[in-house]
Scaffold this motif. Structure first.
Motif, PDB file in Angstrom:
ATOM      1  N   ARG A  79       0.831  -1.206   0.000  1.00 61.16           N
ATOM      2  CA  ARG A  79       0.000   0.000   0.000  1.00 61.16           C
ATOM      3  C   ARG A  79       0.866   1.257   0.000  1.00 61.16           C
ATOM      4  O   ARG A  79       0.588   2.225  -0.711  1.00 61.16           O
ATOM      5  N   GLU A 114      -7.276   4.323  -1.876  1.00 64.15           N
ATOM      6  CA  GLU A 114      -8.298   3.936  -2.841  1.00 64.15           C
ATOM      7  C   GLU A 114      -8.978   5.161  -3.453  1.00 64.15           C
ATOM      8  O   GLU A 114      -9.212   5.219  -4.671  1.00 64.15           O
ATOM      9  N   THR A 126      -8.827   6.345  -7.493  1.00 64.18           N
ATOM     10  CA  THR A 126     -10.015   6.496  -8.336  1.00 64.18           C
ATOM     11  C   THR A 126     -10.223   7.944  -8.771  1.00 64.18           C
ATOM     12  O   THR A 126     -10.717   8.197  -9.873  1.00 64.18           O
ATOM     13  N   PHE A 133     -10.650  -1.774 -10.970  1.00 62.05           N
ATOM     14  CA  PHE A 133     -10.342  -1.606  -9.551  1.00 62.05           C
ATOM     15  C   PHE A 133     -10.106  -2.971  -8.896  1.00 62.05           C
ATOM     16  O   PHE A 133      -9.171  -3.143  -8.096  1.00 62.05           O
ATOM     17  N   GLU A 134     -10.943  -3.927  -9.251  1.00 58.59           N
ATOM     18  CA  GLU A 134     -10.821  -5.271  -8.673  1.00 58.59           C
ATOM     19  C   GLU A 134      -9.474  -5.904  -9.014  1.00 58.59           C
ATOM     20  O   GLU A 134      -8.865  -6.585  -8.176  1.00 58.59           O
ATOM     21  N   GLN A 194      -6.816  -4.324  -6.863  1.00 56.41           N
ATOM     22  CA  GLN A 194      -6.986  -4.836  -5.501  1.00 56.41           C
ATOM     23  C   GLN A 194      -6.470  -6.265  -5.385  1.00 56.41           C
ATOM     24  O   GLN A 194      -5.814  -6.618  -4.390  1.00 56.41           O
ATOM     25  N   TRP A 195      -6.730  -7.094  -6.396  1.00 52.37           N
ATOM     26  CA  TRP A 195      -6.394  -8.511  -6.314  1.00 52.37           C
ATOM     27  C   TRP A 195      -4.897  -8.747  -6.213  1.00 52.37           C
ATOM     28  O   TRP A 195      -4.457  -9.697  -5.547  1.00 52.37           O
ATOM     29  N   PHE A 237      -3.422  -2.599  -2.363  1.00 52.57           N
ATOM     30  CA  PHE A 237      -4.080  -1.852  -1.284  1.00 52.57           C
ATOM     31  C   PHE A 237      -3.775  -2.457   0.081  1.00 52.57           C
ATOM     32  O   PHE A 237      -4.188  -1.915   1.115  1.00 52.57           O
ATOM     33  N   SER A 238      -3.052  -3.579   0.090  1.00 51.94           N
ATOM     34  CA  SER A 238      -2.856  -4.315   1.347  1.00 51.94           C
ATOM     35  C   SER A 238      -1.709  -3.712   2.164  1.00 51.94           C
ATOM     36  O   SER A 238      -0.869  -2.968   1.659  1.00 51.94           O
TER      37      SER A 238
END
Length: 443
Positions: free
Chosen positions: A281, A297, A301, A312-313, A316-317, A321-322
């Protein structure tokens, strides 16, 4: 007894080795596999008759040349940057040379010496380059023989996942060199469309995509490779109005990858040194505007208003973002991103990869124009016996066998674009399920 020296025992050599070893006893050949770690070579050879494993540090010039000198023919499965080194040794020692990699300017510089010594050097005899050349030239030569004019040639290829193994939003995992994937398209891409030269800078490349359909598989998207223009001469199509070579990905991949490009995460020109303990992140946030009132996030965006949920997915995958720690804390943005993706896009043992390739021809036949689609689909067995290794290794192995059998009588520096090379290789590949399906469409 003819001796075949194979340099490099990586995953891409599996089918090459098995094909040649299967013939070794009957055809009185010895297969020597040299690798940095001899145990890797031993595992590949499995103590089969007429085989020998050797340890080789490629930088050990004396040891390298000793192995080359005792062989009749050398196959280099080493990284491409090392091919010129091996080729120079082969010229000096009078040995034939084969590789699946692009013909480099350093190897082209050896052309006159190769010819003077009566040697046979064959490059670009894998998948892409390789099968793409051979299958295209078969159609091109047939059209010329019939007096037909080729107006347009577009060719796309990709190493992807078989549909039943597409278990992440990207529908992608690494089936080949991860670094090449991360750096794909950097520089300027160029092609020709209806006699007009077209250029695409890197920051626009993944926006300039074309839909490609495969029967039974669904929709893909293609983007241009770096340089398509040079292949007009290679294929004898110097005056063709339209010529493009491209890479295939699943639909939606390029839009998400373009986000990473625009952020700068694929840049390989600078070195970062994020603090120890930095998270994925933190890595993403370092490329976004400074704003303590908005989340990562929200900033992402806002920065990319075209962002939709599927895109976005995907971001994230892959964990950007982690709060998980970075896998490495030194390297270029591209190297750090690669380290992240190597974990997230790793093949599971039961995963099956897939090779897809499609040639799109427009051919004038008399007063009619026809569109010819020639498509190839090859699926792997698992993460070890991949379609990528099969389609890279088998053409090269077949070429070596044909040469040693005296069925390829050429000398000099070559790519597989002559009928005496590509016709018997394509015929043999069909026995392994590597065949193109053609569809002819009238305008």
């Amino acid at each position: 007894m003819k001796q075949i020296l194979i340099l490099g025992g990586g995953k891409s050599s599996t089918f090459l080795i098995d094909y040649l070893v299967a013939q070794a006893v009957e055809k009185h050949r010895e297969i020597i596999l040299a690798d940095l770690d001899s145990s890797v070579a031993e595992k590949k050879l499995r103590n089969r008759p007429n085989t020998r494993a050797e340890a080789l540090d490629i930088s050990n010039a004396e040891r390298r040349r000793d192995l080359i000198e005792e062989s009749d023919l050398v196959i280099s499965m080493l990284p491409a940057r090392l091919h010129p080194l091996i080729a120079e040794d082969c010229v000096a020692l009078g040995k034939h040379f084969f590789s699946a990699s692009y013909e480099s300017k350093e190897i082209r510089a050896l052309r006159s010496q190769i010819e003077e010594k009566g040697l046979f050097f064959l490059n670009e005899c894998g998948l892409d380059p390789g099968i793409d050349h051979m299958s295209a030239m078969k159609i091109i030569d047939e059209a010329k023989t019939k007096g037909e004019e080729i107006l347009s040639f577009k060719s796309y290829a990709g190493g992807l996942l078989s549909p039943e193994c597409e278990d992440n939003p990207w529908k992608y995992k690494f089936t080949w060199n991860p670094r090449n994937v991360v750096l794909a398209g950097q520089g300027m891409s160029r092609y020709i469309e209806q006699s007009r030269l077209k250029y695409i800078p890197y920051h626009q490349l993944f926006k300039r995509i074309k839909p490609i359909h495969f029967k039974g598989l669904g929709e893909y998207e293609g983007y241009p490779n770096r340089d398509s223009l040079g292949y007009r001469k290679t294929y004898g199509l110097e005056n063709i109005p339209t010529m493009l070579r491209g890479t295939l990905r699943r639909t939606g991949f390029c839009k998400a990858w373009d986000i990473l490009v625009q952020l700068g995460l694929t840049d390989d020109s600078i070195e970062l040194n994020p603090p120890q303990g930095s998270s994925k992140r933190d890595f993403l946030n370092s490329f976004l505007p400074f704003d303590t009132d908005r989340s990562v996030e929200e900033k992402l965006t806002d920065f990319f208003p075209e962002m939709d949920f599927p895109t976005f997915e995907k971001i994230q995958w892959i964990g950007l973002f982690s709060h998980d720690p970075l896998p490495i804390y030194q390297g270029s943005p591209a190297q750090i991103l690669q380290a992240i993706l190597e974990k997230e896009w790793a093949l599971e043992e039961t995963d099956r990869d897939m090779i897809v390739m499609q040639h799109q021809f427009e051919i004038r036949k008399g007063d009619k124009n026809q569109k010819l689609l020639s498509s190839l689909v090859v699926k792997g067995e698992n993460a070890s016996l991949t379609a990528m290794a099969k389609t890279v290794g088998l053409p090269l192995a077949i070429a070596v066998d044909l040469f040693l059998e005296g069925k390829i009588k050429l000398k000099g520096l070559h790519m597989p674009i002559k009928p005496e090379i590509y016709l018997p290789i394509l015929e043999k590949l069909e026995e392994f399920g590597i065949r193109f399906e053609e569809e002819l469409l009238e305008d």
